[in-house]
Design a protein around this motif. Sequence first.
Motif, mmCIF file in Angstrom:
data_model
loop_
_atom_site.group_PDB
_atom_site.id
_atom_site.type_symbol
_atom_site.label_atom_id
_atom_site.label_comp_id
_atom_site.label_asym_id
_atom_site.label_seq_id
_atom_site.Cartn_x
_atom_site.Cartn_y
_atom_site.Cartn_z
ATOM 1 N N ASP A 1 -15.421 -1.633 -10.627
ATOM 2 C CA ASP A 1 -14.895 -0.946 -11.805
ATOM 3 C C ASP A 1 -13.391 -0.784 -11.587
ATOM 4 O OD1 ASP A 1 -14.771 0.537 -14.206
ATOM 5 O OD2 ASP A 1 -14.916 2.412 -13.076
ATOM 6 N N ILE A 2 -12.600 -1.415 -12.444
ATOM 7 C CA ILE A 2 -11.141 -1.387 -12.301
ATOM 8 C C ILE A 2 -10.562 -0.799 -13.569
ATOM 9 C CG2 ILE A 2 -9.061 -2.763 -11.946
ATOM 10 C CD1 ILE A 2 -10.922 -4.849 -10.542
ATOM 11 N N ARG A 3 -9.768 0.268 -13.406
ATOM 12 C CA ARG A 3 -9.190 0.920 -14.584
ATOM 13 C C ARG A 3 -7.889 1.633 -14.211
ATOM 14 N NH1 ARG A 3 -13.660 4.459 -16.855
ATOM 15 N NH2 ARG A 3 -14.865 2.671 -16.250
ATOM 16 N N PRO A 4 -7.094 1.956 -15.234
ATOM 17 C CA PRO A 4 -5.843 2.687 -14.974
ATOM 18 C C PRO A 4 -6.120 4.041 -14.345
ATOM 19 C CG PRO A 4 -5.842 1.781 -17.193
ATOM 20 C CD PRO A 4 -7.232 1.602 -16.646
ATOM 21 N N GLU A 5 -5.229 4.425 -13.468
ATOM 22 C CA GLU A 5 -5.310 5.735 -12.825
ATOM 23 C C GLU A 5 -3.893 6.157 -12.457
ATOM 24 O OE1 GLU A 5 -7.471 7.526 -8.881
ATOM 25 O OE2 GLU A 5 -8.665 6.323 -10.256
ATOM 26 N N ARG A 6 -3.636 7.435 -12.535
ATOM 27 C CA ARG A 6 -2.303 7.912 -12.136
ATOM 28 C C ARG A 6 -2.077 7.611 -10.654
ATOM 29 N NH1 ARG A 6 1.285 10.860 -14.582
ATOM 30 N NH2 ARG A 6 1.806 11.878 -12.622
ATOM 31 N N TYR A 7 -0.876 7.152 -10.355
ATOM 32 C CA TYR A 7 -0.507 6.778 -8.991
ATOM 33 C C TYR A 7 -0.562 7.952 -8.018
ATOM 34 C CZ TYR A 7 3.865 9.047 -10.161
ATOM 35 O OH TYR A 7 4.796 9.968 -10.539
ATOM 36 N N ASP A 8 -0.496 9.197 -8.534
ATOM 37 C CA ASP A 8 -0.448 10.365 -7.645
ATOM 38 C C ASP A 8 -1.808 11.064 -7.487
ATOM 39 O OD1 ASP A 8 -0.508 11.305 -10.240
ATOM 40 O OD2 ASP A 8 1.218 12.636 -10.019
ATOM 41 N N MET A 9 -2.864 10.473 -8.021
ATOM 42 C CA MET A 9 -4.199 11.024 -7.794
ATOM 43 C C MET A 9 -4.606 10.730 -6.346
ATOM 44 S SD MET A 9 -4.842 12.472 -10.636
ATOM 45 C CE MET A 9 -6.588 12.833 -10.567
ATOM 46 N N ALA A 10 -5.564 11.483 -5.827
ATOM 47 C CA ALA A 10 -5.925 11.382 -4.408
ATOM 48 C C ALA A 10 -6.325 9.963 -4.000
ATOM 49 C CB ALA A 10 -7.034 12.374 -4.081
ATOM 50 N N ASP A 11 -7.216 9.321 -4.755
ATOM 51 C CA ASP A 11 -7.658 7.979 -4.380
ATOM 52 C C ASP A 11 -6.515 6.972 -4.476
ATOM 53 O OD1 ASP A 11 -10.245 8.857 -3.861
ATOM 54 O OD2 ASP A 11 -11.018 8.221 -5.817
ATOM 55 N N ALA A 12 -5.716 7.080 -5.531
ATOM 56 C CA ALA A 12 -4.582 6.168 -5.698
ATOM 57 C C ALA A 12 -3.576 6.352 -4.568
ATOM 58 C CB ALA A 12 -3.924 6.398 -7.057
ATOM 59 N N THR A 13 -3.311 7.587 -4.205
ATOM 60 C CA THR A 13 -2.367 7.862 -3.115
ATOM 61 C C THR A 13 -2.890 7.304 -1.793
ATOM 62 O OG1 THR A 13 -1.514 9.814 -4.233
ATOM 63 C CG2 THR A 13 -1.191 9.708 -1.845
ATOM 64 N N ALA A 14 -4.173 7.486 -1.520
ATOM 65 C CA ALA A 14 -4.756 6.956 -0.277
ATOM 66 C C ALA A 14 -4.683 5.428 -0.256
ATOM 67 C CB ALA A 14 -6.194 7.436 -0.126
ATOM 68 N N LEU A 15 -4.946 4.797 -1.385
ATOM 69 C CA LEU A 15 -4.844 3.338 -1.463
ATOM 70 C C LEU A 15 -3.409 2.877 -1.266
ATOM 71 C CD1 LEU A 15 -7.347 2.784 -4.359
ATOM 72 C CD2 LEU A 15 -7.463 1.600 -2.138
ATOM 73 N N ARG A 16 -2.454 3.570 -1.869
ATOM 74 C CA ARG A 16 -1.045 3.215 -1.687
ATOM 75 C C ARG A 16 -0.634 3.360 -0.232
ATOM 76 N NH1 ARG A 16 1.702 7.100 -4.316
ATOM 77 N NH2 ARG A 16 3.641 6.097 -3.726
ATOM 78 N N ARG A 17 -1.117 4.398 0.449
ATOM 79 C CA ARG A 17 -0.819 4.576 1.875
ATOM 80 C C ARG A 17 -1.407 3.425 2.692
ATOM 81 N NH1 ARG A 17 1.523 9.040 3.515
ATOM 82 N NH2 ARG A 17 0.834 8.739 5.663
ATOM 83 N N ASP A 18 -2.648 3.046 2.385
ATOM 84 C CA ASP A 18 -3.285 1.946 3.114
ATOM 85 C C ASP A 18 -2.550 0.630 2.862
ATOM 86 O OD1 ASP A 18 -5.131 3.734 4.096
ATOM 87 O OD2 ASP A 18 -6.818 2.950 2.913
ATOM 88 N N TYR A 19 -2.119 0.419 1.612
ATOM 89 C CA TYR A 19 -1.341 -0.774 1.281
ATOM 90 C C TYR A 19 -0.069 -0.823 2.134
ATOM 91 C CZ TYR A 19 2.359 -3.289 -1.148
ATOM 92 O OH TYR A 19 3.440 -4.092 -1.432
ATOM 93 N N TYR A 20 0.685 0.273 2.114
ATOM 94 C CA TYR A 20 1.943 0.277 2.849
ATOM 95 C C TYR A 20 1.696 0.114 4.351
ATOM 96 C CZ TYR A 20 6.718 1.071 4.129
ATOM 97 O OH TYR A 20 7.974 0.885 4.643
ATOM 98 N N ASP A 21 0.678 0.785 4.870
ATOM 99 C CA ASP A 21 0.321 0.649 6.288
ATOM 100 C C ASP A 21 0.042 -0.815 6.621
ATOM 101 O OD1 ASP A 21 -0.447 1.197 8.942
ATOM 102 O OD2 ASP A 21 -2.469 1.772 8.348
ATOM 103 N N ASP A 22 -0.717 -1.477 5.768
ATOM 104 C CA ASP A 22 -1.091 -2.870 6.012
ATOM 105 C C ASP A 22 0.135 -3.785 6.013
ATOM 106 O OD1 ASP A 22 -3.376 -4.829 6.284
ATOM 107 O OD2 ASP A 22 -2.426 -5.628 4.468
ATOM 108 N N VAL A 23 0.958 -3.718 4.971
ATOM 109 C CA VAL A 23 2.089 -4.646 4.894
ATOM 110 C C VAL A 23 3.175 -4.315 5.914
ATOM 111 C CG1 VAL A 23 1.632 -5.346 2.513
ATOM 112 C CG2 VAL A 23 3.215 -3.471 2.952
ATOM 113 N N ALA A 24 3.408 -3.023 6.179
ATOM 114 C CA ALA A 24 4.426 -2.648 7.168
ATOM 115 C C ALA A 24 3.976 -3.007 8.581
ATOM 116 C CB ALA A 24 4.731 -1.154 7.066
ATOM 117 N N SER A 25 2.723 -2.742 8.895
ATOM 118 C CA SER A 25 2.213 -3.061 10.233
ATOM 119 C C SER A 25 2.254 -4.563 10.484
ATOM 120 C CB SER A 25 0.786 -2.532 10.395
ATOM 121 O OG SER A 25 0.772 -1.125 10.332
ATOM 122 N N ARG A 26 1.947 -5.344 9.492
ATOM 123 C CA ARG A 26 2.017 -6.803 9.647
ATOM 124 C C ARG A 26 3.460 -7.252 9.836
ATOM 125 N NH1 ARG A 26 -2.288 -9.602 5.612
ATOM 126 N NH2 ARG A 26 -1.323 -11.458 6.486
#
Length: 163
Positions: free
Chosen positions: A6-31
């Motif tokens: 299920d893919i839908r718009p969500e505010r970037y500052d909601m808890a799940d969106a924030t956790a995903l953004r952190r994981d994204y940044y962790d992944d690309v920065a660590s690489r």
Amino acid sequence: MPANWDIRPERYDMADATALRRDYYDDVASRYWRRPATAAEIDEGLAHDGVEALTPPTGQFLVGRFDGKPAACGGVLLLDAERAELTRVFVRHAFRGTGGAPLLLAALEAAALELGARRMVLNTRLDLVEARALYTRHGYAEIPAYCEGPYMEIWYGKELAAT
């Protein structure tokens, strides 16, 4: 869309969106750094990253859930009247191979069309081979650089087809 995604718009500052953004940044920065990013480095990378523009009318942020669990995210940012930029496209490692990446990409393209864009562009790094393969598999072709920055090594574009 398969029942388990299920893919839908969500505010970037909601808890799940924030956790995903952190994981994204962790992944690309660590690489990029070839070592695990620290929490402080992730915080610094996310501070003032312009994510607030990923809300209508200038953009959109999407969250993908697999069986109800936050699993993927991505954003589109209008650059001008015709072009949107694909950004922060990420599928958590545990959910890769479940078919979510193409669904996320299609949902982001639809969001760009809804915002009025007719062309999608993006920039990425050469070492992000999975992302580059996804983009080329879905019709993105290499284009001349439309922007510059320290983490930009290759640029892609695609004409969007209204459905």
